[in-house]
Design a protein around this motif. Structure first.
Motif, mmCIF file in Angstrom:
data_model
loop_
_atom_site.group_PDB
_atom_site.id
_atom_site.type_symbol
_atom_site.label_atom_id
_atom_site.label_comp_id
_atom_site.label_asym_id
_atom_site.label_seq_id
_atom_site.Cartn_x
_atom_site.Cartn_y
_atom_site.Cartn_z
ATOM 1 N N LEU A 53 0.775 -1.237 0.000
ATOM 2 C CA LEU A 53 0.000 0.000 0.000
ATOM 3 C C LEU A 53 0.810 1.293 0.000
ATOM 4 O O LEU A 53 0.291 2.323 -0.426
ATOM 5 C CB LEU A 53 -0.937 0.015 1.229
ATOM 6 N N PRO A 54 2.055 1.314 0.501
ATOM 7 C CA PRO A 54 2.774 2.588 0.625
ATOM 8 C C PRO A 54 2.856 3.345 -0.687
ATOM 9 O O PRO A 54 3.291 2.796 -1.707
ATOM 10 C CB PRO A 54 4.162 2.170 1.103
ATOM 11 N N PRO A 55 2.445 4.605 -0.700
ATOM 12 C CA PRO A 55 2.575 5.418 -1.910
ATOM 13 C C PRO A 55 3.990 5.962 -2.041
ATOM 14 O O PRO A 55 4.733 6.042 -1.063
ATOM 15 C CB PRO A 55 1.582 6.556 -1.654
ATOM 16 N N ILE A 56 4.366 6.324 -3.246
ATOM 17 C CA ILE A 56 5.642 7.005 -3.473
ATOM 18 C C ILE A 56 5.355 8.493 -3.587
ATOM 19 O O ILE A 56 4.575 8.924 -4.440
ATOM 20 C CB ILE A 56 6.330 6.480 -4.742
ATOM 21 N N ALA A 57 5.942 9.279 -2.713
ATOM 22 C CA ALA A 57 5.663 10.711 -2.669
ATOM 23 C C ALA A 57 6.113 11.387 -3.963
ATOM 24 O O ALA A 57 7.105 10.991 -4.585
ATOM 25 C CB ALA A 57 6.372 11.340 -1.466
ATOM 26 N N ASN A 58 5.377 12.407 -4.360
ATOM 27 C CA ASN A 58 5.748 13.179 -5.545
ATOM 28 C C ASN A 58 7.049 13.924 -5.296
ATOM 29 O O ASN A 58 7.303 14.425 -4.198
ATOM 30 C CB ASN A 58 4.644 14.177 -5.895
ATOM 31 N N ALA A 59 7.881 13.991 -6.321
ATOM 32 C CA ALA A 59 9.149 14.698 -6.206
ATOM 33 C C ALA A 59 8.929 16.190 -6.393
ATOM 34 O O ALA A 59 8.285 16.625 -7.347
ATOM 35 C CB ALA A 59 10.128 14.176 -7.241
ATOM 36 N N THR A 110 12.160 5.548 4.741
ATOM 37 C CA THR A 110 12.117 7.013 4.786
ATOM 38 C C THR A 110 11.315 7.615 3.642
ATOM 39 O O THR A 110 10.908 8.776 3.721
ATOM 40 C CB THR A 110 13.536 7.594 4.735
ATOM 41 N N GLY A 111 11.111 6.831 2.575
ATOM 42 C CA GLY A 111 10.462 7.370 1.388
ATOM 43 C C GLY A 111 11.375 8.261 0.583
ATOM 44 O O GLY A 111 10.916 8.979 -0.315
ATOM 45 N N LEU A 112 12.689 8.215 0.868
ATOM 46 C CA LEU A 112 13.649 9.116 0.225
ATOM 47 C C LEU A 112 14.574 8.350 -0.712
ATOM 48 O O LEU A 112 14.856 7.168 -0.509
ATOM 49 C CB LEU A 112 14.499 9.829 1.276
ATOM 50 N N ILE A 139 22.188 3.329 -6.518
ATOM 51 C CA ILE A 139 21.372 4.533 -6.366
ATOM 52 C C ILE A 139 19.919 4.089 -6.356
ATOM 53 O O ILE A 139 19.453 3.454 -7.310
ATOM 54 C CB ILE A 139 21.606 5.545 -7.495
ATOM 55 N N TYR A 140 19.227 4.403 -5.272
ATOM 56 C CA TYR A 140 17.807 4.077 -5.142
ATOM 57 C C TYR A 140 16.982 5.355 -5.204
ATOM 58 O O TYR A 140 17.325 6.359 -4.570
ATOM 59 C CB TYR A 140 17.523 3.377 -3.808
ATOM 60 N N ASP A 141 15.898 5.309 -5.961
ATOM 61 C CA ASP A 141 14.955 6.420 -5.952
ATOM 62 C C ASP A 141 14.004 6.236 -4.778
ATOM 63 O O ASP A 141 14.078 5.249 -4.036
ATOM 64 C CB ASP A 141 14.199 6.497 -7.267
ATOM 65 N N ARG A 142 13.081 7.174 -4.605
ATOM 66 C CA ARG A 142 12.127 7.096 -3.496
ATOM 67 C C ARG A 142 11.428 5.732 -3.491
ATOM 68 O O ARG A 142 11.038 5.224 -4.537
ATOM 69 C CB ARG A 142 11.076 8.198 -3.645
ATOM 70 N N GLY A 143 11.293 5.160 -2.308
ATOM 71 C CA GLY A 143 10.614 3.888 -2.181
ATOM 72 C C GLY A 143 11.459 2.690 -2.538
ATOM 73 O O GLY A 143 10.929 1.591 -2.737
ATOM 74 N N GLY A 144 12.785 2.858 -2.633
ATOM 75 C CA GLY A 144 13.663 1.723 -2.858
ATOM 76 C C GLY A 144 13.767 1.250 -4.293
ATOM 77 O O GLY A 144 14.298 0.160 -4.547
ATOM 78 N N GLN A 145 13.311 2.055 -5.246
ATOM 79 C CA GLN A 145 13.405 1.664 -6.654
ATOM 80 C C GLN A 145 14.851 1.835 -7.130
ATOM 81 O O GLN A 145 15.397 2.936 -7.098
ATOM 82 C CB GLN A 145 12.480 2.536 -7.512
ATOM 83 N N LEU A 151 13.456 14.294 -5.208
ATOM 84 C CA LEU A 151 13.606 14.822 -3.854
ATOM 85 C C LEU A 151 12.239 15.122 -3.262
ATOM 86 O O LEU A 151 11.359 15.651 -3.938
ATOM 87 C CB LEU A 151 14.451 16.099 -3.861
ATOM 88 N N THR A 152 12.058 14.767 -1.998
ATOM 89 C CA THR A 152 10.794 15.034 -1.321
ATOM 90 C C THR A 152 11.040 15.247 0.160
ATOM 91 O O THR A 152 11.982 14.691 0.729
ATOM 92 C CB THR A 152 9.799 13.876 -1.519
#
Length: 514
Positions: free
Chosen positions: A212-218, A432-434, A447-453, A472-473
């Protein structure tokens, strides 16, 4: 036979506990067979079910020693077996204590769920103790750290590593408690489809919630490069003076040659990337100045050793074009018995040869851990700090919009340590969502984007560079807001539960017998 006696052979319990502890090795990277952690934890639980408190403590110690020694064998890579044995013994004491308390308290539980949540709660409390006591604890080998590639990894978004560990322990315990009850009913012909309803519901809940966790908008993007110089920057490395710095310069210039049109916002070098401090070495200052001001025209974050009077620090600098060094971070949590020796005089009497190898003590840093790049706050940490919860709470409180994790894995050779650390870094990105940039001297880096991508990744022991645009968020996850309190709530509830059990025992003893 009295319920306080044990009808199972001690040798059988010890064999199962040790085998279960050893099995955990395969659940963590690099093997990464994450489902096996459930088998390992279930085996440890079975090994003490029905045991006396004393036996549970002994069996727990044996299983705990195997649990830690099998996962962290890389500690013996350069310092020999003594540090591994000592650390595993300390951690095994906590495991033994936790399982002894479970054996003591399980007598007071009446339901499958009650017994399971007791075990999971005690495991969670045991992990908190292991990661804090003594000397700041040892923050490795938590159950959550085996789950970076698991569908359960999203639980860290809601409550951090502690919540995910609680879920793993709870699911393992529920299986152990439910199966005997199920087989007993089946033998009596009392099972039906409803017998599977509760287990299936629990399993669906465990798998669906972390999706369910959303990925915050950058709110902005940063074009980042992570440099892996493949430098032998270990504590006992016999390198030529300036060689480590040259390795990272060479890898950076390779990036600039291969992608000349790329306008980077930040270049990240690892911990200890410059064995020559540009503060005191004119040649290092000139090389870095030419790179940042003339060739890359981009800020550079890099690790080196600094001093302030008699204090020595494991530091990171931010060097900006046309300005020079604009910020510095000093590692806040140096590793005990690696970067400093607590109570040195005492331990030196016990193991003078080993303690003598750690000839210098790094001081605890006190600077803030935020670099500002393009008006954005980037959180900075060094090496093992990636495994420490409080470091991330602090970065979140200071408004970090991404995280730079600078690390030196050269001391551990071609062991699993760096792969385990990379898995932790991915989980921290989810938690952290970061976005998180993990730059290692010898790799692997990522290098991971927000949410571990994952956006880019290198192999180990090769010179390489990684480039990616990260989002960045400043949106905070539930783990960063509420997760920091979870362990203390758990400890308080356990304290109340044991106080209630003690009170009941006192009342029962005072009750007159008929």
């Amino acid at each position: 036979m009295s319920k306080h006696l044990d009808s199972v052979y001690l040798s059988s319990r010890l064999t199962l506990a040790v085998a279960s502890g050893l099995l955990s090795f395969f659940a963590y990277p690099k093997p990464g067979l994450w489902p096996l952690i459930f088998v390992s934890v279930a085996g440890l639980l079975i090994s003490v079910r029905g045991a006396t408190v004393a036996r549970a403590a002994l069996v727990g110690f044996a299983g705990g020693f195997a649990f830690y020694a099998s996962q962290c064998w890389w500690l013996s890579q350069y310092l020999g077996p003594l540090p591994l044995v000592a650390l595993s013994c300390i951690q095994a004491l906590w495991v033994g204590l936790g399982l002894a308390l479970y054996a003591l308290a399980r007598r007071h539980t009446k339901t499958i769920f009650g017994s399971s949540i007791l075990f999971a709660s005690l495991w969670m409390a045991r992990e908190w103790a292991s990661t804090h006591i003594p000397y700041g604890g040892y923050p490795w080998s938590r159950l959550a750290m085996s789950q970076s590639e698991s569908p359960l990894s999203g639980w860290v978004y809601f409550g951090g590593f502690s919540l995910l560990g609680l879920v793993v322990a709870l699911l393992s315990a529920l299986v152990v408690e439910w199966l005997p009850n199920f087989w007993a009913k089946r033998s009596e012909g009392l099972t039906s489809r409803r017998s599977f309803a509760a287990p299936i519901l629990v399993l669906l809940l465990a798998v669906l919630v972390p999706s369910l966790p959303p990925i915050a908008n950058a709110k902005a993007q940063l074009d980042v490069a992570a440099i892996q110089g493949n430098a032998n920057a270990g504590l006992f490395a016999n390198t030529r003076r300036g060689e480590i710095l040259e390795n990272h310069l060479d890898a950076t210039y390779e990036l600039l040659r291969n992608e000349p049109s790329r306008k980077l916002d930040l270049i990240v070098w690892p911990e200890n990337a410059s064995d020559l401090s540009p503060i005191v070495d004119l040649q290092a200052r000139q090389w870095i100045s030419d790179l940042v001001n003339v060739d890359a025209k981009a800020p550079l974050a890099f690790g080196t050793i600094t001093s302030n009077g008699s204090d020595l620090f494991n530091s990171s600098f931010l060097w900006e074009p046309g300005v020079g060094i604009t910020d510095q971070y000093d590692k806040k949590r140096p590793v005990p018995f690696a970067e400093y020796v607590p109570d040195r005089e005492f331990w030196n009497q016990l193991a003078p040869d080993l303690i003598g190898l750690i000839y210098r003590d790094y001081a605890f840093g006190e600077r803030d851990a935020i670099y500002e790049v393009n008006g954005q706050k980037l959180g900075v940490l060094i090496c093992f700090e990636v495994a420490i919860d409080e470091i991330f709470y602090e970065l979140s409180d200071q408004g970090a919009t991404a995280i730079l994790s600078q690390t030196n894995n050269a001391d551990f050779g071609r062991t699993d340590q760096a792969w385990q650390q990379l898995a932790i870094a991915k989980l921290r990105s989810i938690e952290t969502g970061l976005a998180l940039v993990n730059a290692s001297t010898v790799g692997p880096s990522a290098i991971y984007d927000r949410g571990g991508q994952m956006l880019d990744k290198s192999g180990a022991f090769e010179r390489d560079y990684l480039v990616a645009k990260i989002g960045l968020t400043d949106t905070k996850t539930p783990a960063m807001i509420f997760g920091r309190y979870l362990d203390y709530v758990n400890l308080a509830m356990l304290g109340l539960a044991f106080a209630w059990m003690l009170w009941r025992s006192i009342l029962e003893r005072r009750r007159p017998r008929a």
